[in-house]
Design an enzyme around this catalytic site. Structure first.
Site, PDB file in Angstrom:
ATOM      1  N   GLY A 370      -1.115  24.567 -58.186  1.00 25.73           N
ATOM      2  CA  GLY A 370      -0.571  25.774 -58.805  1.00 25.73           C
ATOM      3  C   GLY A 370       0.870  26.087 -58.485  1.00 25.73           C
ATOM      4  O   GLY A 370       1.364  27.152 -58.829  1.00 25.73           O
ATOM      5  N   GLY A 372       3.427  24.264 -59.609  1.00 29.77           N
ATOM      6  CA  GLY A 372       4.266  23.891 -60.748  1.00 29.77           C
ATOM      7  C   GLY A 372       4.721  22.448 -60.772  1.00 29.77           C
ATOM      8  O   GLY A 372       5.763  22.134 -61.336  1.00 29.77           O
ATOM      9  N   SER A 693      -1.951  20.254 -34.683  1.00 26.41           N
ATOM     10  CA  SER A 693      -0.858  21.213 -34.524  1.00 26.41           C
ATOM     11  C   SER A 693      -1.270  22.466 -33.751  1.00 26.41           C
ATOM     12  O   SER A 693      -0.526  23.421 -33.710  1.00 26.41           O
ATOM     13  CB  SER A 693      -0.314  21.619 -35.900  1.00 26.41           C
ATOM     14  OG  SER A 693      -1.296  22.295 -36.645  1.00 26.41           O
ATOM     15  N   LYS A 736       3.941  26.813 -43.092  1.00 25.86           N
ATOM     16  CA  LYS A 736       3.534  27.655 -41.965  1.00 25.86           C
ATOM     17  C   LYS A 736       4.452  28.881 -41.842  1.00 25.86           C
ATOM     18  O   LYS A 736       3.985  29.977 -41.517  1.00 25.86           O
ATOM     19  CB  LYS A 736       3.551  26.834 -40.680  1.00 25.86           C
ATOM     20  CG  LYS A 736       2.433  25.784 -40.653  1.00 25.86           C
ATOM     21  CD  LYS A 736       2.539  24.862 -39.460  1.00 25.86           C
ATOM     22  CE  LYS A 736       1.407  23.827 -39.470  1.00 25.86           C
ATOM     23  NZ  LYS A 736       1.510  22.885 -38.349  1.00 25.86           N
TER      24      LYS A 736
END
Length: 786
Positions: A370, A372, A693, A736
Site C-alpha cells: 500500500g 505505492g 534487533s 522504526k
C-alpha cells in the site's frame, strides 16, 4: 398289426446322445443352421455322431463357461435335439456342418458309451393342440409384431419370410420357435423361452420379448435418423461453403484462406526490422506454409508460429522523453512525499537519458503493502514516455511462464516476457514484475532461475524463448520489480537489481495523500460532490491513528470508501444539505476504533523497556517486560511467541547482564540472579515475533529489574547485542523512526553503525527525533536512565 402304427427305424430318436455346448444363444427347433466347432475333441465327437449315431446329437446353451476347457462348461438341462445333415468341411481340429434342429429335450442322467460322455434324455415332441380362440389371438399378435419389426429392420424380412413359407397358423409352436431363432434378445430370456413347454405361456413370453425388441429397434431408428439428419445438414453446408469459395475466387471477389494468411504475414514483415536469424526462420517457415494444405493441423501450427514471430516489435521503438523537468512534474503530481525515492528515480531516468539506453538498469522497489510501488512503476513509464506492462510473479511455479513452452507441446505458447512485447508493440517498454519475492518453486521448475537470463544485462540481449527458438533483444526494456521484503528473493537475482526502499508514510503525509488523491477519487467513484461531503483534518488524523495505522495507504483508502458508502445511504434516505465528518462523529461512520495507542504504559516500572521492531508491513513499537520471583535457585524463561533469533537475543542479554552485575559492589545486585527466577515477556503473546534487533531492549529490561531503576519515559531503542556488550547494527531505521513518531516517542537509541542510515532520512523526520548512537551497552545505560 395295424399299418398305421408302423414307424421307420431311422426316425426313432435315441435315448442316449452326445450333447455339444453352444455359446452365443440357445438353438430353437424348426430351423436348419450351419455350425462350426474348433478342437480335436469336438471334431471326433461330431464325426462319431455322424457316422455311428445317424447324425443325431444334442445342443445346449452354456450356463457357466469354463474358459480353460470349453467342453467342460456347465450346460442348461433343456436343449435342442439335432440331426447332422451334411459335413461341409473338416480338418484335424475344425469342423463345419449343416444341422436340422428337431425338437426339445430334457436331461435325465449322464452315461458313458464308447469312452464318450452321453446324456440320457427325455424328448418333448410337440403334440397337436386344440386351436382355441386364445391361442389364435396370441398367434396373430405375434405375427403382427413380427411384421412391425420387419418394417423397421428390412434385413430380417428375407430370413423370416423363407423360414415361415411352409408354416402358418396351422402350427403355432413351430411358428414361435422359428421367430425366436431370429431374435436378438438376452440369451437367458431366450433359454427361458426354450424351457417353456406350455404354448400359452410361451406365447405370452414371446410377445413381451417382441415388444422389447420393437422398442429397441425404434430407438435405434430414431438415433440413426438424427445422426443422418445432422450429417446431411453439415455436408450440405460444407459443400455450399466450398462452392461459394470457388465462385468468389473465380470472380476475383475473395482469395482462399491460405493465400489470405500468407499475404497478411508478408504485409507484417514489411514493417519490421528483422535480425538475420529471425528473417531466416520466418522465410523458411513461410515457404513451408505455402506447400501445406490449409486443412492440415500442421498448417495451423505453422501459421500460429509465424503470427507470433511477426507480431513482435522487431526494431520498433517508442520515442523516449528526455525532459527531466517533465519527469519530475509527473512524479510530483502523482505521488506526495517519497522525496528520496523520487530523487533516486530521477537520477536513474537522467542516466538512461544521458546514455541513451537502459542496459543494466533494473529497479527493485521494496516496501510494505500500500505504499505505492506499482503506481510508481506506472509513473516511471509515463515519465519516460514508454508503454507500460505489468504482470505478477506471485505464486508462479512453472518456468515456462517466463521462457515459454516448446512447440512440441499441445497448446504451446511463448512466455510472459514475449507476450508483453506483443501487447506493448514496442521493443523498449517498461515491464513491471510484481511480487518478485513470492515466486514459488516446484517440480515444474524454478521461475526465479529463469528470470536470471531475463534480468541479467550481460545475457538479455540474446534472450531465447523456448517457443520462438529465435533470439530477441531485451536490453532496451526497463524492468521494474516490486517486493515486500528482500529475504525471500534468491541472492543471484537480487544482485542484478538496484534496490529502492519505500518505507511508508507518517501521519502528516497520509493526511496530504488522503486530501489530494484518495478523498477526491472515492468521492467521484461513489457519485458524490464536494458540496455534499467534507472530512475535516482532525477526523483524518483520528481515522489514520485509530483505524489505518499501517505503513501504506490501502487500508486508509478502504476506510474512506466506508465513509463514502455510509454518506450515500444517509443522503439517499434523509437528503440533508451537506455531511461533515469530524472527530466527534467519525465513530458513527466507522464504528469503534481498531487501534489504540501503542504507548500503553502511562507509569513505567523497573524491568519495562520500549523497543522498536520492523515488519513487512512497516515499523512498530514493542514493549519488553522483565519480572522476578524469589527462588531457592536461579532460572530464566521467556514467553510471548518468540522465534529462534529472539530467544538467542534473550539468552545473550541474560548472560551479559548477569556477567556485568556479578562484579557490582552492591551485594543485593551482584547476587540478584542467584536468588531469583527471571521471567522475560514480550506482550501480544498471540503474535509470533522474531528478528535481530531487540538485544539491547531485553538487556536494559533485565538491568532495570536487577538494579531496581526505572527507564526514562518517552525513550525507545533498537539494536542487537553481542556477549561482550557491543551494540550491533540493525535494519529498517526509517520504518522504526516513523513507528516511534506515530506513538509520540521522540527520543531514540540506535547502534552507532546505523548513524549513516539515520543521516539519510529526510529532514522532516530527523527534526522530530532526538537520536542517540550507542557503541557499547555502557552507552545505552548512560542515556536510558534519568
Amino acid at each position: 398289426m395295424n399299418k398305421n402304427n408302423l414307424v421307420l427305424v431311422s426316425d426313432i430318436y435315441p435315448d442316449n446322445i452326445i450333447v455339444l455346448p453352444i455359446e452365443d444363444k440357445p438353438l430353437f427347433p424348426g430351423i436348419t443352421i450351419p455350425l462350426e466347432y474348433t478342437g480335436i475333441e469336438f471334431v471326433n465327437l461330431i464325426t462319431y455322431s455322424f457316422e455311428k449315431n445317424n447324425g443325431f446329437m444334442g445342443i445346449s446353451y452354456i450356463k457357466e463357461l469354463d474358459e480353460t476347457n470349453f467342453s467342460n462348461s456347465v450346460l442348461f438341462k433343456t436343449g435342442t435335439f439335432i440331426k447332422i445333415i451334411k459335413i461341409i468341411d473338416r480338418t484335424e481340429d475344425q469342423i463345419n456342418f449343416f444341422a436340422q434342429a428337431i425338437t426339445r429335450f430334457e436331461y435325465v442322467r449322464e452315461t458313458k458309451r464308447d469312452q464318450k460322455r452321453h446324456w440320457t434324455v427325455k424328448y418333448h415332441i410337440p403334440e397337436k393342440v386344440k386351436k382355441t380362440d386364445e391361442l389364435k389371438a396370441y398367434t396373430l399378435a405375434i405375427i403382427n409384431s413380427v411384421k412391425e419389426l420387419i418394417k423397421l429392420n428390412p434385413m430380417l424380412q428375407e430370413q423370416i419370410r423363407l423360414s415361415l413359407t411352409n408354416v402358418g397358423m396351422q402350427n403355432p409352436g413351430l411358428l414361435m420357435d422359428i421367430i425366436s431363432s431370429f431374435m436378438s434378445s438376452d440369451p437367458l430370456k431366450l433359454q427361458d423361452l426354450l424351457e417353456t413347454f406350455d404354448l400359452y405361456k410361451r406365447s405370452e413370453k414371446l410377445l413381451i420379448l417382441l415388444k422389447e425388441e420393437l422398442e429397441i429397434t425404434r430407438l435405434q431408428e430414431d438415433i440413426q435418423s438424427q445422426i443422418s439428419e445432422k450429417l446431411t445438414s453439415d455436408q450440405r453446408e460444407f459443400f455450399l461453403r466450398e462452392q461459394l469459395k470457388v465462385i468468389k475466387k473465380e470472380l476475383g471477389l475473395e482469395k482462399d484462406e491460405k493465400t489470405t494468411e500468407i499475404e497478411k504475414i508478408e504485409e507484417k514483415i514489411k514493417n519490421l526490422k528483422l535480425s538475420k536469424e529471425a528473417a531466416d526462420v520466418i522465410y523458411e517457415e513461410l515457404d513451408k506454409l505455402k506447400i501445406l494444405d490449409s486443412a492440415s493441423s500442421e498448417f495451423h501450427v505453422s501459421r500460429s508460429y509465424l503470427n507470433w514471430l511477426t507480431d513482435l516489435p522487431w526494431g520498433l521503438f517508442s520515442k523516449d522523453n528526455y525532459d527531466i523537468k517533465k519527469a519530475r512534474k509527473i512524479l510530483d503530481e502523482q505521488h506526495y512525499g517519497l522525496d528520496d525515492v523520487k530523487q533516486r528515480i530521477l537520477e536513474f531516468v537522467s542516466t538512461i537519458v544521458k546514455r541513451g539506453k537502459v542496459s543494466g538498469s533494473i529497479i527493485c522497489l521494496v516496501g510494505p503493502p500500500g505504499v505505492g510501488k506499482t503506481s510508481i512503476g506506472k509513473s516511471i513509464a509515463e515519465a519516460l514516455g514508454r508503454e507500460f506492462y505489468r504482470f505478477s510473479l506471485g505464486g508462479m511455479r512453472d518456468e515456462a511462464e517466463i521462457k515459454g513452452h516448446r512447440r512440441t507441446y499441445i497448446g504451446a505458447m511463448p512466455g510472459k516476457i514475449i507476450q508483453s512485447l506483443k501487447r506493448t508493440k514496442t521493443s523498449n517498454p517498461v515491464i513491471m514484475l510484481d511480487e518478485i519475492d513470492k515466486i514459488g518453486i516446484s517440480y515444474q521448475g524454478d521461475p526465479a532461475s529463469a528470470l536470471l537470463e531475463v534480468l541479467d544485462p550481460e545475457q538479455n540481449s540474446n534472450f531465447l524463448d523456448h517457443y520462438l527458438d529465435v533470439r530477441f533483444d531485451l536490453s532496451n526494456i526497463l524492468f521494474v520489480t516490486t517486493a515486500n521484503q528482500l529475504d525471500t528473493i534468491p541472492r543471484p537475482l537480487l544482485d542484478r537489481m538496484e534496490i529502492i526502499k519505500l518505507s511508508g508514510y507518517i501521519l502528516e503525509e497520509k493526511i496530504e495523500i488522503a486530501k489530494r488523491y484518495l478523498i477526491p477519487r472515492q468521492r467521484k467513484e461513489h457519485g458524490l460532490k464536494s458540496k455534499e461531503i467534507a472530512i475535516t483534518d482532525s477526523a483524518l488524523s483520528r481515522l489514520i491513528d485509530a483505524y489505518a495505522r499501517e505503513a501504506g495507504v490501502r487500508s486508509l483508502e478502504n476506510q474512506i470508501k466506508k465513509i463514502m458508502r455510509k454518506a450515500t445511504l444517509i443522503l439517499a434516505e434523509e437528503k440533508p444539505g451537506k455531511l461533515t465528518v469530524s472527530n466527534r462523529n467519525i465513530i458513527e461512520f466507522l464504528g469503534q476504533p481498531i487501534f489504540f495507542t501503542e504507548e500503553l504504559y502511562k507509569r513505567l516500572s523497573p524491568g519495562v523497556t520500549l523497543g522498536l521492531a520492523w515488519t513487512a508491513y512497516g515499523g512498530a513499537t514493542l514493549y519488553i517486560e522483565a519480572s522476578s520471583i524469589k527462588h531457592a535457585s536461579e532460572g530464566f524463561k521467556q514467553t510471548g511467541q518468540l522465534g529462534n533469533v529472539m530467544q538467542e537475543s534473550a539468552e545473550i542479554a541474560y548472560s551479559y547482564i548477569r556477567s556485568i552485575l556479578s562484579k557490582d559492589k552492591n551485594e543485593t545486585i551482584n547476587s540478584f540472579f542467584d536468588k531469583h527466577l527471571i521471567h522475560l515477556h514480550v506482550p501480544a503473546g498471540a503474535t509470533p515475533k522474531d528478528g535481530p534487533s531487540a538485544g539491547i531492549t531485553m538487556a536494559l529490561a533485565l538491568h532495570s529489574l536487577a538494579t531496581n531503576q526505572t527507564v526514562k519515559k518517552g525513550i525507545a531503542m533498537t539494536g542487537e547485542l553481542s556477549l561482550t556488550g557491543k551494540v550491533l547494527p540493525i535494519g529498517g531505521v526509517r520504518e522504526k523512526t516513523i513507528a516511534a513518531i506515530r506513538v509520540g516517542i521522540h527520543e531514540l537509541i540506535f547502534p552507532k553503525d546505523n548513524k549513516k542510515d539515520f543521516d539519510d532520512l529526510p529532514d522532516f523526520l530527523k527534526n522530530e527525533i532526538n537520536a542517540h548512537f550507542a557503541d557499547y551497552f555502557e552507552d545505552v545505560l548512560k542515556i536510558a536512565y534519568p
